[in-house]
Design a protein around this motif. Sequence first.
Motif: not given
Length: 224
Positions: A124-142
């Motif tokens: 399998k191809r080796a690929i590393s992912y990371s996701i930038n921090p996500i702060g406080r959000q509000q329901a229903g808002v993208p």
Amino acid sequence: MRLPWVVLPWVLLSACEPASTPSRTPRVLSVTPLSQRSNESRVVTLQLDEDPPLRVDYGQSSARLPALPQLRLGDAVTVTLDSYLGHGQYLGRVGPVAYGTYDLNVLLPDGREAAFSDARYVVKRAISYSINPIGRQQAGVPFDVTVRVDVKDDLPFAGTAVLQLYKDGRPEGPPEVIGPLSEGESDPWPFPAQSSGDDYVIRITDDQDNAATSQSFPVDPVDP
């Protein structure tokens, strides 16, 4: 690798000769595991349906393996099976290999070949992912999800992946397919949180089973 001599108490003659070479076609019974990532090494265990021939020293009442088989992945990769475990089982180490799917066969020291038709070896191809921090959000808002991609080889990359939102460890809402991705930081992808809660995470996966999970973040209720 020099293998130790194995004492055979039933050998009493005073000559040195190799054991006879079997003429039958051997079979590969199993190979474990059958996959790895392209940037890693993996120890594999292989089992044939016969024991190896021994070189017998009748004067010393001992015997040793004159040579060991080789495991071949397609036409490009040869792995020496450098340890014999008994009962037709061998160990060898597969080093980093270009990603792809490989036919398996074994070349025995006496020139015979044994094929393994039950499965193929998947790198399998080796690929590393990371996701930038996500702060406080509000329901229903993208909100924006930004992914960083680190490809572990020098080949071109333009892939897709799946983002899945989890709340309290359970999937919430449908998965989102994103892409094409390239190496480096992606453009932000809009993603909706459907309800409020204190323990949300985003998980990214691809078709090579590479994955990463974001830090947890809270989602506030809709403003009254």
